[in-house]
Design an enzyme around this catalytic site. Structure first.
Site, PDB file in Angstrom:
ATOM      1  N   TYR A  51       0.353  10.264  -4.600  1.00  0.00           N
ATOM      2  CA  TYR A  51       1.195   9.065  -4.563  1.00  0.00           C
ATOM      3  C   TYR A  51       2.028   8.971  -5.851  1.00  0.00           C
ATOM      4  O   TYR A  51       2.077   9.911  -6.633  1.00  0.00           O
ATOM      5  CB  TYR A  51       0.329   7.832  -4.299  1.00  0.00           C
ATOM      6  CG  TYR A  51      -0.356   7.928  -2.950  1.00  0.00           C
ATOM      7  CD1 TYR A  51       0.405   7.990  -1.772  1.00  0.00           C
ATOM      8  CD2 TYR A  51      -1.733   8.021  -2.835  1.00  0.00           C
ATOM      9  CE1 TYR A  51      -0.203   8.117  -0.527  1.00  0.00           C
ATOM     10  CE2 TYR A  51      -2.350   8.154  -1.601  1.00  0.00           C
ATOM     11  CZ  TYR A  51      -1.576   8.202  -0.449  1.00  0.00           C
ATOM     12  OH  TYR A  51      -2.176   8.352   0.779  1.00  0.00           O
ATOM     13  N   ARG A  85     -16.994   7.235   3.015  1.00  0.00           N
ATOM     14  CA  ARG A  85     -17.213   6.965   4.434  1.00  0.00           C
ATOM     15  C   ARG A  85     -18.569   6.354   4.759  1.00  0.00           C
ATOM     16  O   ARG A  85     -18.669   5.553   5.694  1.00  0.00           O
ATOM     17  CB  ARG A  85     -16.984   8.248   5.232  1.00  0.00           C
ATOM     18  CG  ARG A  85     -15.515   8.652   5.257  1.00  0.00           C
ATOM     19  CD  ARG A  85     -15.298  10.005   5.893  1.00  0.00           C
ATOM     20  NE  ARG A  85     -13.907  10.435   5.728  1.00  0.00           N
ATOM     21  CZ  ARG A  85     -13.513  11.690   5.738  1.00  0.00           C
ATOM     22  NH1 ARG A  85     -14.405  12.661   5.893  1.00  0.00           N
ATOM     23  NH2 ARG A  85     -12.245  12.007   5.589  1.00  0.00           N
TER      24      ARG A  85
END
Length: 386
Positions: A186, A335
Protein backbone atom coordinates in the site's frame (compact mmCIF):
# COMPACT_ATOMS: atom_id res chain seq x y z
CA UNK A 1 11.58 -16.09 29.54
CA UNK A 2 8.52 -14.51 27.97
CA UNK A 3 5.18 -16.23 28.41
CA UNK A 4 2.37 -15.90 25.87
CA UNK A 5 -0.21 -15.35 28.58
CA UNK A 6 1.60 -12.91 30.88
CA UNK A 7 0.53 -9.29 31.24
CA UNK A 8 2.90 -6.49 30.38
CA UNK A 9 3.13 -2.85 29.32
CA UNK A 10 3.29 -1.73 25.70
CA UNK A 11 5.51 1.29 25.18
CA UNK A 12 5.62 1.80 28.93
CA UNK A 13 2.12 3.31 28.86
CA UNK A 14 -0.44 0.80 27.55
CA UNK A 15 -1.32 -2.21 29.75
CA UNK A 16 -1.82 -5.52 27.91
CA UNK A 17 -3.38 -8.54 29.60
CA UNK A 18 -1.33 -11.01 27.50
CA UNK A 19 1.05 -11.15 24.52
CA UNK A 20 -1.68 -12.12 22.04
CA UNK A 21 -2.60 -9.67 19.28
CA UNK A 22 -5.67 -9.65 17.08
CA UNK A 23 -4.25 -8.09 13.89
CA UNK A 24 -6.18 -6.14 11.25
CA UNK A 25 -8.81 -8.25 9.45
CA UNK A 26 -10.85 -6.53 6.75
CA UNK A 27 -14.45 -7.76 7.01
CA UNK A 28 -16.56 -5.26 4.94
CA UNK A 29 -19.39 -4.81 7.44
CA UNK A 30 -19.70 -1.02 7.45
CA UNK A 31 -22.92 0.94 7.06
CA UNK A 32 -23.53 3.40 4.21
CA UNK A 33 -20.86 6.07 4.07
CA UNK A 34 -18.22 3.57 5.25
CA UNK A 35 -19.41 4.16 8.81
CA UNK A 36 -18.58 1.69 11.62
CA UNK A 37 -21.73 0.44 13.38
CA UNK A 38 -23.11 -1.46 16.35
CA UNK A 39 -22.50 -4.81 14.69
CA UNK A 40 -18.82 -3.98 14.37
CA UNK A 41 -18.79 -2.85 18.01
CA UNK A 42 -20.15 -6.25 19.03
CA UNK A 43 -17.57 -8.05 16.88
CA UNK A 44 -14.58 -6.28 18.40
CA UNK A 45 -15.94 -6.43 21.95
CA UNK A 46 -16.33 -10.21 21.63
CA UNK A 47 -12.57 -10.40 21.02
CA UNK A 48 -11.51 -8.07 23.84
CA UNK A 49 -9.62 -10.81 25.69
CA UNK A 50 -6.75 -10.30 23.25
CA UNK A 51 -3.90 -8.36 24.76
CA UNK A 52 -4.15 -5.91 21.87
CA UNK A 53 -6.73 -5.49 19.12
CA UNK A 54 -5.66 -3.69 15.96
CA UNK A 55 -8.67 -2.83 13.85
CA UNK A 56 -9.20 -3.38 10.16
CA UNK A 57 -7.59 -0.60 8.13
CA UNK A 58 -9.44 2.73 8.03
CA UNK A 59 -9.28 5.20 5.16
CA UNK A 60 -7.88 8.65 5.92
CA UNK A 61 -9.67 10.45 3.06
CA UNK A 62 -11.97 9.61 0.12
CA UNK A 63 -8.98 8.93 -2.19
CA UNK A 64 -7.69 6.33 0.27
CA UNK A 65 -10.46 3.84 -0.45
CA UNK A 66 -9.33 0.84 -2.48
CA UNK A 67 -11.85 -1.72 -1.28
CA UNK A 68 -15.61 -1.31 -1.03
CA UNK A 69 -17.25 -1.23 2.40
CA UNK A 70 -14.06 -0.63 4.35
CA UNK A 71 -14.37 1.95 7.16
CA UNK A 72 -13.13 5.51 7.14
CA UNK A 73 -12.04 7.91 9.88
CA UNK A 74 -12.37 11.24 8.06
CA UNK A 75 -16.04 12.19 8.64
CA UNK A 76 -17.92 13.02 11.83
CA UNK A 77 -20.22 10.03 11.30
CA UNK A 78 -17.27 7.67 10.91
CA UNK A 79 -15.62 9.04 14.04
CA UNK A 80 -18.81 8.56 16.03
CA UNK A 81 -19.21 5.06 14.61
CA UNK A 82 -15.76 4.15 15.84
CA UNK A 83 -16.69 5.56 19.24
CA UNK A 84 -19.31 2.78 19.47
CA UNK A 85 -16.49 0.28 18.91
CA UNK A 86 -14.00 1.68 21.41
CA UNK A 87 -16.67 2.09 24.10
CA UNK A 88 -17.69 -1.57 23.80
CA UNK A 89 -14.11 -2.84 23.76
CA UNK A 90 -13.21 -0.78 26.81
CA UNK A 91 -16.40 -1.91 28.55
CA UNK A 92 -15.01 -5.42 28.13
CA UNK A 93 -11.57 -4.39 29.45
CA UNK A 94 -9.90 -4.53 26.05
CA UNK A 95 -7.19 -2.43 24.43
CA UNK A 96 -7.66 -1.27 20.84
CA UNK A 97 -5.56 0.58 18.26
CA UNK A 98 -6.90 1.89 14.96
CA UNK A 99 -4.98 0.92 11.83
CA UNK A 100 -4.71 3.73 9.27
CA UNK A 101 -3.91 3.35 5.60
CA UNK A 102 -3.93 4.86 2.18
CA UNK A 103 -4.01 2.17 -0.49
CA UNK A 104 -2.28 4.30 -3.15
CA UNK A 105 -2.36 2.52 -6.50
CA UNK A 106 -4.27 -0.45 -5.05
CA UNK A 107 -7.61 1.09 -6.01
CA UNK A 108 -10.03 1.57 -8.90
CA UNK A 109 -11.71 4.65 -10.34
CA UNK A 110 -15.16 3.25 -9.43
CA UNK A 111 -14.36 3.94 -5.76
CA UNK A 112 -12.64 7.30 -6.26
CA UNK A 113 -14.35 10.71 -5.96
CA UNK A 114 -15.82 11.71 -9.32
CA UNK A 115 -14.43 8.53 -10.88
CA UNK A 116 -10.87 9.88 -10.73
CA UNK A 117 -7.78 7.74 -11.19
CA UNK A 118 -6.27 6.22 -8.03
CA UNK A 119 -3.40 8.10 -6.43
CA UNK A 120 0.04 6.63 -7.03
CA UNK A 121 3.66 7.22 -6.20
CA UNK A 122 4.13 6.85 -9.98
CA UNK A 123 1.90 5.90 -12.90
CA UNK A 124 2.91 2.23 -12.63
CA UNK A 125 -0.13 -0.03 -12.23
CA UNK A 126 -0.21 -3.11 -9.99
CA UNK A 127 -0.38 -5.35 -13.03
CA UNK A 128 -1.26 -8.66 -11.39
CA UNK A 129 -3.37 -7.60 -8.41
CA UNK A 130 -7.07 -7.10 -7.74
CA UNK A 131 -9.23 -4.82 -5.64
CA UNK A 132 -12.83 -5.18 -4.41
CA UNK A 133 -14.64 -2.55 -6.46
CA UNK A 134 -17.41 -2.03 -9.05
CA UNK A 135 -17.06 -3.87 -12.34
CA UNK A 136 -18.32 -2.66 -15.74
CA UNK A 137 -21.87 -3.66 -14.75
CA UNK A 138 -21.68 -1.79 -11.46
CA UNK A 139 -21.49 -4.99 -9.40
CA UNK A 140 -18.98 -5.44 -6.60
CA UNK A 141 -16.30 -7.93 -7.55
CA UNK A 142 -12.56 -8.54 -7.43
CA UNK A 143 -11.31 -6.63 -10.46
CA UNK A 144 -7.87 -5.51 -11.68
CA UNK A 145 -6.42 -2.48 -9.93
CA UNK A 146 -6.68 0.71 -11.97
CA UNK A 147 -3.95 2.81 -13.54
CA UNK A 148 -2.87 5.43 -11.01
CA UNK A 149 -2.04 9.09 -11.37
CA UNK A 150 1.33 10.21 -9.99
CA UNK A 151 0.53 12.65 -7.21
CA UNK A 152 2.44 15.91 -6.98
CA UNK A 153 4.79 16.86 -4.18
CA UNK A 154 2.30 19.24 -2.60
CA UNK A 155 -0.33 16.51 -2.71
CA UNK A 156 1.97 14.22 -0.71
CA UNK A 157 2.30 16.95 1.90
CA UNK A 158 -1.48 17.37 1.90
CA UNK A 159 -1.83 13.63 2.42
CA UNK A 160 0.33 13.93 5.53
CA UNK A 161 -2.24 16.47 6.74
CA UNK A 162 -5.03 13.98 5.98
CA UNK A 163 -3.29 11.40 8.14
CA UNK A 164 -2.79 14.00 10.88
CA UNK A 165 -6.51 14.77 10.95
CA UNK A 166 -7.39 11.07 10.89
CA UNK A 167 -5.05 10.49 13.83
CA UNK A 168 -6.73 13.30 15.77
CA UNK A 169 -10.11 11.77 14.92
CA UNK A 170 -8.89 8.40 16.21
CA UNK A 171 -7.96 9.90 19.56
CA UNK A 172 -11.32 11.67 19.78
CA UNK A 173 -13.02 8.35 18.99
CA UNK A 174 -11.42 6.83 22.07
CA UNK A 175 -8.69 4.62 20.61
CA UNK A 176 -5.74 3.71 22.81
CA UNK A 177 -3.34 4.31 19.91
CA UNK A 178 -2.89 3.97 16.16
CA UNK A 179 -1.03 1.68 13.79
CA UNK A 180 0.22 2.90 10.41
CA UNK A 181 -0.12 0.33 7.63
CA UNK A 182 3.28 0.36 5.95
CA UNK A 183 3.02 -3.19 4.62
CA UNK A 184 1.48 -5.30 1.83
CA UNK A 185 2.13 -2.98 -1.09
CA UNK A 186 0.00 0.00 0.00
CA UNK A 187 0.98 3.66 -0.16
CA UNK A 188 3.70 3.80 2.49
CA UNK A 189 5.43 0.75 1.05
CA UNK A 190 5.02 2.08 -2.48
CA UNK A 191 7.09 5.08 -1.44
CA UNK A 192 9.69 2.96 0.37
CA UNK A 193 10.32 0.55 -2.52
CA UNK A 194 13.42 1.80 -4.37
CA UNK A 195 12.41 0.12 -7.63
CA UNK A 196 8.82 1.36 -7.77
CA UNK A 197 9.58 4.84 -6.44
CA UNK A 198 11.24 6.60 -9.37
CA UNK A 199 10.26 10.08 -8.20
CA UNK A 200 12.90 12.82 -8.13
CA UNK A 201 11.34 15.15 -5.54
CA UNK A 202 11.96 15.10 -1.79
CA UNK A 203 9.81 11.96 -1.52
CA UNK A 204 11.72 10.20 -4.31
CA UNK A 205 13.51 6.87 -4.31
CA UNK A 206 17.06 8.13 -4.75
CA UNK A 207 17.97 7.96 -1.06
CA UNK A 208 16.62 6.02 1.88
CA UNK A 209 15.86 9.31 3.66
CA UNK A 210 13.68 10.49 0.78
CA UNK A 211 11.76 7.30 0.14
CA UNK A 212 10.92 6.95 3.85
CA UNK A 213 10.17 10.65 4.36
CA UNK A 214 6.40 10.27 3.88
CA UNK A 215 6.18 7.53 6.53
CA UNK A 216 8.33 9.44 9.00
CA UNK A 217 6.30 12.63 8.63
CA UNK A 218 3.13 10.71 9.45
CA UNK A 219 4.84 8.88 12.33
CA UNK A 220 5.85 12.23 13.81
CA UNK A 221 2.27 13.49 13.51
CA UNK A 222 0.97 10.36 15.25
CA UNK A 223 3.45 10.58 18.12
CA UNK A 224 2.68 14.28 18.53
CA UNK A 225 -1.04 13.48 18.84
CA UNK A 226 -0.96 10.33 20.99
CA UNK A 227 2.43 10.64 22.66
CA UNK A 228 5.32 8.13 22.67
CA UNK A 229 4.34 4.52 23.29
CA UNK A 230 0.96 4.64 21.55
CA UNK A 231 1.94 4.39 17.89
CA UNK A 232 2.77 1.25 15.92
CA UNK A 233 3.92 0.63 12.35
CA UNK A 234 3.17 -2.48 10.31
CA UNK A 235 5.80 -3.56 7.78
CA UNK A 236 6.23 -6.55 5.46
CA UNK A 237 9.98 -7.11 5.12
CA UNK A 238 10.97 -8.28 1.66
CA UNK A 239 7.29 -8.47 0.71
CA UNK A 240 6.08 -8.92 -2.86
CA UNK A 241 2.33 -8.79 -2.23
CA UNK A 242 0.17 -6.51 -4.41
CA UNK A 243 2.65 -6.68 -7.29
CA UNK A 244 5.49 -5.04 -5.41
CA UNK A 245 8.78 -5.41 -7.33
CA UNK A 246 11.75 -7.11 -5.72
CA UNK A 247 13.80 -4.40 -4.06
CA UNK A 248 17.59 -4.88 -3.75
CA UNK A 249 17.65 -2.19 -1.06
CA UNK A 250 14.85 -3.68 1.04
CA UNK A 251 17.03 -4.71 3.98
CA UNK A 252 18.83 -1.36 4.03
CA UNK A 253 15.48 0.43 4.07
CA UNK A 254 14.04 -1.82 6.76
CA UNK A 255 16.95 -1.35 9.14
CA UNK A 256 16.95 2.40 8.55
CA UNK A 257 13.21 2.50 9.29
CA UNK A 258 13.74 0.49 12.49
CA UNK A 259 16.35 2.96 13.72
CA UNK A 260 14.22 5.98 12.85
CA UNK A 261 11.09 4.56 14.47
CA UNK A 262 13.10 3.89 17.62
CA UNK A 263 14.29 7.50 17.73
CA UNK A 264 10.71 8.74 17.41
CA UNK A 265 9.33 6.76 20.35
CA UNK A 266 7.24 4.28 18.37
CA UNK A 267 5.73 1.59 20.60
CA UNK A 268 5.99 -1.37 18.26
CA UNK A 269 6.89 -2.70 14.85
CA UNK A 270 4.31 -5.15 13.50
CA UNK A 271 6.15 -7.48 11.10
CA UNK A 272 4.17 -9.61 8.69
CA UNK A 273 6.16 -12.04 6.58
CA UNK A 274 4.37 -12.86 3.36
CA UNK A 275 5.34 -14.82 0.30
CA UNK A 276 2.83 -14.40 -2.49
CA UNK A 277 3.38 -11.56 -4.98
CA UNK A 278 -0.07 -11.93 -6.54
CA UNK A 279 -3.69 -12.51 -5.58
CA UNK A 280 -5.63 -10.98 -2.71
CA UNK A 281 -5.56 -11.21 1.04
CA UNK A 282 -8.02 -14.12 1.09
CA UNK A 283 -5.69 -16.35 -0.93
CA UNK A 284 -2.35 -15.14 0.41
CA UNK A 285 -0.42 -17.51 2.61
CA UNK A 286 1.75 -16.41 5.50
CA UNK A 287 4.46 -18.76 6.76
CA UNK A 288 6.51 -17.77 9.80
CA UNK A 289 8.97 -20.62 9.28
CA UNK A 290 10.46 -18.75 6.31
CA UNK A 291 11.54 -15.79 8.42
CA UNK A 292 15.21 -14.85 8.23
CA UNK A 293 16.13 -14.93 11.92
CA UNK A 294 19.44 -13.17 11.26
CA UNK A 295 17.56 -10.22 9.76
CA UNK A 296 15.08 -10.27 12.62
CA UNK A 297 17.98 -10.13 15.07
CA UNK A 298 19.33 -7.03 13.29
CA UNK A 299 15.90 -5.40 13.54
CA UNK A 300 15.78 -6.31 17.22
CA UNK A 301 19.16 -4.65 17.77
CA UNK A 302 18.04 -1.47 15.99
CA UNK A 303 14.62 -1.12 17.62
CA UNK A 304 14.06 -1.05 21.39
CA UNK A 305 10.25 -1.12 21.31
CA UNK A 306 8.05 -4.20 21.06
CA UNK A 307 8.06 -6.40 17.95
CA UNK A 308 4.87 -8.14 16.89
CA UNK A 309 5.38 -11.25 14.77
CA UNK A 310 2.53 -12.10 12.39
CA UNK A 311 2.75 -15.09 10.09
CA UNK A 312 0.81 -18.35 10.18
CA UNK A 313 0.47 -18.79 13.94
CA UNK A 314 -2.43 -21.07 14.89
CA UNK A 315 -1.68 -22.56 18.31
CA UNK A 316 0.07 -21.71 21.56
CA UNK A 317 2.98 -24.06 20.85
CA UNK A 318 4.32 -22.31 17.77
CA UNK A 319 3.53 -18.92 19.28
CA UNK A 320 5.50 -19.70 22.44
CA UNK A 321 8.37 -21.06 20.33
CA UNK A 322 8.52 -17.71 18.52
CA UNK A 323 8.65 -15.86 21.83
CA UNK A 324 11.37 -18.20 23.03
CA UNK A 325 13.68 -16.94 20.27
CA UNK A 326 13.93 -13.72 22.25
CA UNK A 327 13.54 -11.75 19.02
CA UNK A 328 9.87 -10.79 19.36
CA UNK A 329 7.50 -9.71 22.12
CA UNK A 330 3.94 -10.22 20.89
CA UNK A 331 2.30 -12.79 18.61
CA UNK A 332 -0.49 -11.94 16.14
CA UNK A 333 -3.11 -14.54 15.24
CA UNK A 334 -5.05 -13.53 12.12
CA UNK A 335 -7.62 -15.90 10.65
CA UNK A 336 -8.09 -17.90 13.89
CA UNK A 337 -9.70 -14.77 15.36
CA UNK A 338 -12.53 -14.88 12.82
CA UNK A 339 -14.24 -17.99 14.22
CA UNK A 340 -12.82 -17.83 17.75
CA UNK A 341 -13.84 -14.66 19.61
CA UNK A 342 -12.39 -16.23 22.77
CA UNK A 343 -9.14 -17.25 21.08
CA UNK A 344 -6.94 -16.18 23.99
CA UNK A 345 -8.87 -18.49 26.36
CA UNK A 346 -8.83 -21.36 23.85
CA UNK A 347 -5.08 -21.06 23.48
CA UNK A 348 -4.51 -20.89 27.22
CA UNK A 349 -6.66 -23.91 28.03
CA UNK A 350 -5.90 -26.01 24.97
CA UNK A 351 -9.49 -25.90 23.76
CA UNK A 352 -10.23 -26.72 20.07
CA UNK A 353 -9.83 -23.95 17.48
CA UNK A 354 -12.86 -23.48 15.21
CA UNK A 355 -12.58 -22.65 11.51
CA UNK A 356 -14.67 -20.11 9.63
CA UNK A 357 -16.34 -20.51 6.26
CA UNK A 358 -14.26 -18.40 3.84
CA UNK A 359 -17.41 -17.42 1.93
CA UNK A 360 -18.41 -15.25 4.90
CA UNK A 361 -15.13 -13.33 5.15
CA UNK A 362 -16.38 -10.44 3.00
CA UNK A 363 -20.16 -10.24 2.91
CA UNK A 364 -23.14 -8.00 3.62
CA UNK A 365 -24.99 -10.76 5.45
CA UNK A 366 -24.72 -9.07 8.81
CA UNK A 367 -23.87 -11.28 11.74
CA UNK A 368 -23.51 -14.46 9.65
CA UNK A 369 -19.89 -15.56 9.91
CA UNK A 370 -19.12 -12.40 11.87
CA UNK A 371 -20.65 -12.17 15.36
CA UNK A 372 -22.46 -15.53 15.47
CA UNK A 373 -19.49 -17.62 16.65
CA UNK A 374 -20.01 -18.76 20.26
CA UNK A 375 -17.21 -18.99 22.76
CA UNK A 376 -16.01 -22.49 23.56
CA UNK A 377 -17.70 -22.43 26.96
CA UNK A 378 -20.98 -21.29 25.46
CA UNK A 379 -20.76 -23.96 22.77
CA UNK A 380 -20.13 -26.77 25.25
CA UNK A 381 -22.92 -25.47 27.49
CA UNK A 382 -25.39 -25.56 24.64
CA UNK A 383 -25.81 -21.78 24.40
CA UNK A 384 -25.72 -19.64 21.27
CA UNK A 385 -24.74 -16.05 20.62
CA UNK A 386 -27.90 -15.49 18.52
Amino acid sequence: MKDLFEAQWLGGTVPLKNRIVMPPLTRTRTSDGDVPNELMATYYAQRASAGLIVTEAADVNPHSNGYAMTPGIYTDAQREGWRLVTDEVHRNNGTIFLQLWHVGRMAHSSLMPNGEAPWGVTEQRAEHSTVFAHDADGKLALIPAGTPRRIATDEVSALVDSFSQAIANARQAGFDGVELHGANGYMFEQFMNSVLNTRTDRYGGGTVEDRTRFLMEVVEAAVAEFGPGRVGVRLSPLGRFNSMPADPLAEETLLYVAEQLDRRGVAYMHLVYELMPEGNMETAEFKSRFVDHALLARIRAAFSGAIIWCGGFNDSTNAQAALDTGLVDLIAFGRPYIANPDLAERLKHGWPIAEADRSTYYTRRGELGYTDFPSYQMRTSGYSTV
